[in-house]
Scaffold this motif. Structure first.
Motif, mmCIF file in Angstrom:
data_model
loop_
_atom_site.group_PDB
_atom_site.id
_atom_site.type_symbol
_atom_site.label_atom_id
_atom_site.label_comp_id
_atom_site.label_asym_id
_atom_site.label_seq_id
_atom_site.Cartn_x
_atom_site.Cartn_y
_atom_site.Cartn_z
ATOM 1 N N MET A 75 34.850 35.332 53.256
ATOM 2 C CA MET A 75 35.488 35.298 51.948
ATOM 3 C C MET A 75 34.594 35.924 50.876
ATOM 4 S SD MET A 75 38.490 34.593 51.002
ATOM 5 C CE MET A 75 39.039 33.670 52.434
ATOM 6 N N SER A 76 33.290 35.882 51.054
ATOM 7 C CA SER A 76 32.391 36.453 50.047
ATOM 8 C C SER A 76 32.078 37.924 50.309
ATOM 9 C CB SER A 76 31.079 35.659 49.986
ATOM 10 O OG SER A 76 30.412 35.688 51.241
ATOM 11 N N GLY A 77 32.205 38.368 51.571
ATOM 12 C CA GLY A 77 31.802 39.738 51.877
ATOM 13 C C GLY A 77 32.697 40.501 52.832
ATOM 14 N N ASN A 78 33.871 39.926 53.171
ATOM 15 C CA ASN A 78 34.822 40.600 54.055
ATOM 16 C C ASN A 78 34.188 40.993 55.387
ATOM 17 O OD1 ASN A 78 37.158 41.718 55.036
ATOM 18 N ND2 ASN A 78 37.057 43.587 53.824
ATOM 19 N N LYS A 79 33.455 40.047 55.975
ATOM 20 C CA LYS A 79 32.857 40.286 57.288
ATOM 21 C C LYS A 79 33.018 39.025 58.128
ATOM 22 C CE LYS A 79 28.661 42.019 59.542
ATOM 23 N NZ LYS A 79 27.236 42.397 59.336
ATOM 24 N N LEU A 105 45.324 34.850 58.225
ATOM 25 C CA LEU A 105 45.302 36.276 58.558
ATOM 26 C C LEU A 105 46.721 36.803 58.794
ATOM 27 C CD1 LEU A 105 42.220 36.417 60.966
ATOM 28 C CD2 LEU A 105 42.348 37.355 58.648
ATOM 29 N N PHE A 106 47.556 35.996 59.400
ATOM 30 C CA PHE A 106 48.947 36.376 59.644
ATOM 31 C C PHE A 106 49.658 36.674 58.320
ATOM 32 C CE2 PHE A 106 53.394 34.922 60.857
ATOM 33 C CZ PHE A 106 53.675 36.005 61.665
ATOM 34 N N ASP A 107 49.424 35.834 57.325
ATOM 35 C CA ASP A 107 50.012 36.066 56.008
ATOM 36 C C ASP A 107 49.420 37.303 55.343
ATOM 37 O OD1 ASP A 107 51.964 34.146 55.746
ATOM 38 O OD2 ASP A 107 51.174 33.365 53.862
ATOM 39 N N LEU A 108 48.096 37.434 55.410
ATOM 40 C CA LEU A 108 47.431 38.562 54.754
ATOM 41 C C LEU A 108 47.853 39.897 55.359
ATOM 42 C CD1 LEU A 108 43.787 37.177 54.307
ATOM 43 C CD2 LEU A 108 45.583 37.344 52.565
ATOM 44 N N HIS A 109 48.300 39.876 56.614
ATOM 45 C CA HIS A 109 48.738 41.110 57.277
ATOM 46 C C HIS A 109 50.261 41.255 57.255
ATOM 47 C CE1 HIS A 109 44.597 41.076 58.763
ATOM 48 N NE2 HIS A 109 44.752 42.365 58.970
ATOM 49 N N GLY A 110 50.895 40.630 56.277
ATOM 50 C CA GLY A 110 52.339 40.782 56.147
ATOM 51 C C GLY A 110 53.118 40.245 57.324
ATOM 52 N N TYR A 134 42.221 45.819 50.291
ATOM 53 C CA TYR A 134 43.262 45.267 49.421
ATOM 54 C C TYR A 134 43.763 43.920 49.946
ATOM 55 C CZ TYR A 134 47.078 46.660 52.601
ATOM 56 O OH TYR A 134 47.922 46.784 53.667
ATOM 57 N N ARG A 135 43.732 43.728 51.255
ATOM 58 C CA ARG A 135 44.132 42.432 51.811
ATOM 59 C C ARG A 135 43.082 41.372 51.463
ATOM 60 N NH1 ARG A 135 48.331 43.728 55.307
ATOM 61 N NH2 ARG A 135 48.127 45.700 56.456
ATOM 62 N N TRP A 136 41.823 41.736 51.611
ATOM 63 C CA TRP A 136 40.730 40.813 51.288
ATOM 64 C C TRP A 136 40.758 40.446 49.797
ATOM 65 C CZ3 TRP A 136 36.070 41.918 48.440
ATOM 66 C CH2 TRP A 136 35.121 40.888 48.490
ATOM 67 N N LYS A 137 40.979 41.425 48.943
ATOM 68 C CA LYS A 137 41.038 41.145 47.501
ATOM 69 C C LYS A 137 42.228 40.261 47.153
ATOM 70 C CE LYS A 137 38.476 45.168 45.841
ATOM 71 N NZ LYS A 137 38.547 46.514 45.199
ATOM 72 N N HIS A 138 43.297 40.384 47.891
ATOM 73 C CA HIS A 138 44.452 39.511 47.678
ATOM 74 C C HIS A 138 44.069 38.060 47.979
ATOM 75 C CE1 HIS A 138 48.651 38.362 47.362
ATOM 76 N NE2 HIS A 138 48.554 37.740 48.536
#
Length: 466
Positions: free
Chosen positions: A291-295, A321-326, A349-353
Motif C-alpha cells: 500500500m505504501s510502495g506498490n510492491k 485485487l479483484f475489485d481493483l482490476h475491474g 492508476y489502480r494502486w492510486k485508486h
C-alpha cells in the motif's frame, strides 16, 4: 443474490453453497455478484437500533434467497445474546475524536466471535435442512481457532479440525482451543508457521479426495464469505454511534489476513461514509509494503508479540485485487501466480485508486510495547498488542483530526500477558470470570509435522464417520 469467484472460472453459487464451499473450485474466493447499497436516509433511520437488529438490516440482502427473515433474525438474536456487554461492540474514548471499538466482548475474547458465533448457527441451519455432514478444516494464527470451536462445537452435523502453528500462539490462545472437549473437536499443532497451516487448508479444499467422497470440507477461515459479511456490521454500528452517516469516519484495523479491513471497504461501497481505512500491520508487513510502495513481495515470516498478525500470505487481499482490476478474474489469477515467483506490482492508476481510501503502517514490537504503556499511563486503559498496533498506526497515518478515528479493538489484553509484561507495566490483565479456571483445564491436541499428507491422513482417520 449470486456469488462469483475472484478467479473467474468457477460457477456462480447461491448463499447456501458458498457457505459450505469456502474456496471456489478455481482456487478463488467468492464475492457477491453485486452489493446492496443503502442511502444516507436509510442508514440514518437505523440510529439507536440494538446490534442484532442493525445486523439484520445490513446482512439480510446477502442471505434473503436462502433464509426466511424470521429465522435469520432469531439466529442474530441468539448470536449476540452471548456477548458480555449490552452494546455488543462498545466504544471507549482515548482522546479527542479518538476511539477504540471493543470487539472482544464475545465468549472467546476476540473479534472473530462476531462472525463465528453466527457461522456456527448458519451451518447448523443449512446442514439440518440438507441432512448433510461436513468436516470443518481451518487454520488459525491464534483467535480464529477458539472462536470457530466455540461457535461450532454444538453443531450436530460437523467435525472440527483446527490447525495452529506449534508454539507460535499465546498460551491463552492455545488453551482456549485445546481445553474444549468433544468427540467432534480436533486440534492439530503443526510444526510450522501460520502460512504453512493456511496453505494446507487451501490445498485440501482444492483436492478433497483424502475424504474418500464420504463428506466435504467447510471453511471457517475468512475465505468463507459469511465471515466477511458479519464483520461489515460493526463499521455501521461505530459510525451511527458517533454521528454517522452525517459525518464521515476513519478506521484503523489491525490486520494480517485482510478480512476485517476488507469488510470496512465493503461498508464504504454499501453507502457508509468512510474517508480513511488504515491497514495496521506488525513486522510481517507485506500489506504495508504494497500500500505504501506498490510492491507485493513475500518475505520470511517473523514471530512477534502480536501473533495473530504473523501472516505473510493475506488471503482476503485477493478480494480487493479483484475489485481493483475491474472484477477481471483472469488478471487476478495471473497476478497471484506471478506473486509466487517474485515481487509484483499493479498498474499505477489502480494502486492510486486504492490509496484514495487506504493508508498503512508497520509497527514493530518496541513501538507496540511503547503504545501499550503510553495509553495505560494516559488513560489507565489496557490494550492488547494487536489493538496497540492499530492505535499507533492510526496516530501515524491520520489524515484529518476533525474526522473521528476508530481503532478496532480486536482482542482482550488477558490473551497476551507477555506483551503486557514486555511493555514494562506491572499490571496483570485478568481473564473474565467464565475463563478464570482456564489454566486448570485439561488440554488435548496432536502435534504433527509440517506435511499436508500427514495432516490429511489424520483428518481422514478421525472424523466420526470415517
Amino acid at each position: 443474490m449470486r456469488y462469483i469467484s475472484t478467479r473467474g472460472e468457477a460457477p456462480a453459487l447461491g448463499f447456501e453453497d458458498v457457505l459450505l464451499t469456502g474456496l471456489a473450485t478455481d482456487g478463488g474466493l467468492y464475492v457477491p455478484e453485486s452489493l446492496p447499497h443503502f442511502s444516507l436516509e436509510e442508514i440514518r433511520s437505523w440510529r439507536g437500533l440494538p446490534y442484532a437488529e442493525l445486523a439484520y438490516k445490513v446482512m439480510y440482502p446477502f442471505v434473503e434467497d436462502a433464509i426466511p427473515a424470521d429465522d435469520f433474525r432469531q439466529m442474530l438474536d441468539d448470536t449476540y445474546a452471548v456477548f458480555s456487554h449490552q452494546a455488543v461492540a462498545p466504544l471507549v474514548q482515548l482522546d479527542s475524536n479518538e476511539w477504540v471499538m471493543e470487539l472482544f466482548r464475545g465468549p472467546t475474547l476476540a473479534f472473530k466471535d462476531f462472525a463465528l458465533q453466527l457461522l456456527g448457527r448458519l451451518l447448523d441451519y443449512v446442514l439440518e435442512k440438507r441432512k448433510q455432514h461436513v468436516v470443518i478444516m481451518g487454520a488459525t494464527s491464534g483467535d480464529t481457532g477458539s472462536a470457530a470451536i466455540e461457535g461450532c462445537r454444538r453443531c450436530e452435523h460437523v467435525d472440527i479440525f483446527i490447525l495452529h502453528p506449534h508454539q507460535r500462539v499465546s498460551e491463552v490462545q492455545r488453551r482456549q482451543m485445546t481445553t474444549v472437549q468433544g468427540d467432534n473437536i480436533h486440534n492439530i499443532a503443526v510444526k510450522g508457521n501460520f502460512d504453512d497451516c493456511q496453505r494446507m487448508v487451501k490445498e485440501s479444499f482444492g483436492n478433497q479426495s483424502f475424504l474418500g467422497g464420504k463428506t466435504q470440507l467447510a471453511a471457517v477461515n475468512s475465505i468463507n464469505w459469511a465471515r466477511i459479511m458479519a464483520q461489515i456490521v460493526y463499521y455501521f454500528q461505530a459510525s451511527l454511534s458517533l454521528g454517522g452517516p452525517d459525518r464521515s469516519m476513519a478506521f484503523s484495523v489491525p490486520t494480517g489476513n485482510f478480512g476485517d479491513i476488507f469488510a470496512g471497504y465493503l461498508a464504504k461501497k454499501m453507502g457508509l461514509p468512510i474517508n480513511q481505512l488504515v491497514i495496521a500491520t506488525n513486522r510481517n508487513d507485506i500489506l504495508h509494503r504494497f500500500m505504501s510502495g506498490n510492491k507485493y513481495e513475500q518475505h520470511q515470516l517473523e514471530h512477534t508479540l502480536s501473533p495473530s498478525m504473523d501472516i505473510m500470505v493475506s488471503s482476503n487481499f485477493e478480494r480487493l485485487l479483484f475489485d481493483l482490476h475491474g472484477r477481471d478474474g483472469a488478471a487476478v489469477k495471473t497476478l497471484l501466480e506471478n506473486a509466487t515467483r517474485g515481487p509484483v506490482s499493479i498498474e499505477d492508476y489502480r494502486w492510486k485508486h486504492a490509496r484514495k481510501v487506504f493508508d498503512s503502517d508497520a509497527v514493530d514490537d518496541k513501538a507496540t510495547c511503547d503504545t501499550i504503556r503510553e495509553i495505560y499511563e494516559q488513560n489507565e486503559y489496557l490494550l492488547d498488542p494487536h489493538t496497540a498496533i492499530g492505535v499507533r498506526a492510526a496516530r501515524n497515518c491520520r489524515r484529518d483530526s476533525a474526522v473521528p478515528m476508530i481503532t478496532l479493538g480486536t482482542a482482550h489484553p488477558a490473551k497476551f500477558p507477555d506483551a503486557i509484561s514486555e511493555s514494562g507495566l506491572s499490571v496483570e490483565p485478568q481473564l473474565p470470570a467464565h475463563m478464570a479456571d482456564l489454566f486448570e483445564r485439561e488440554e488435548s491436541y496432536t502435534v504433527l509435522d509440517n506435511n499436508v499428507s500427514e495432516v490429511q491422513g489424520f483428518i481422514a482417520r478421525h472424523w466420526k464417520n470415517a
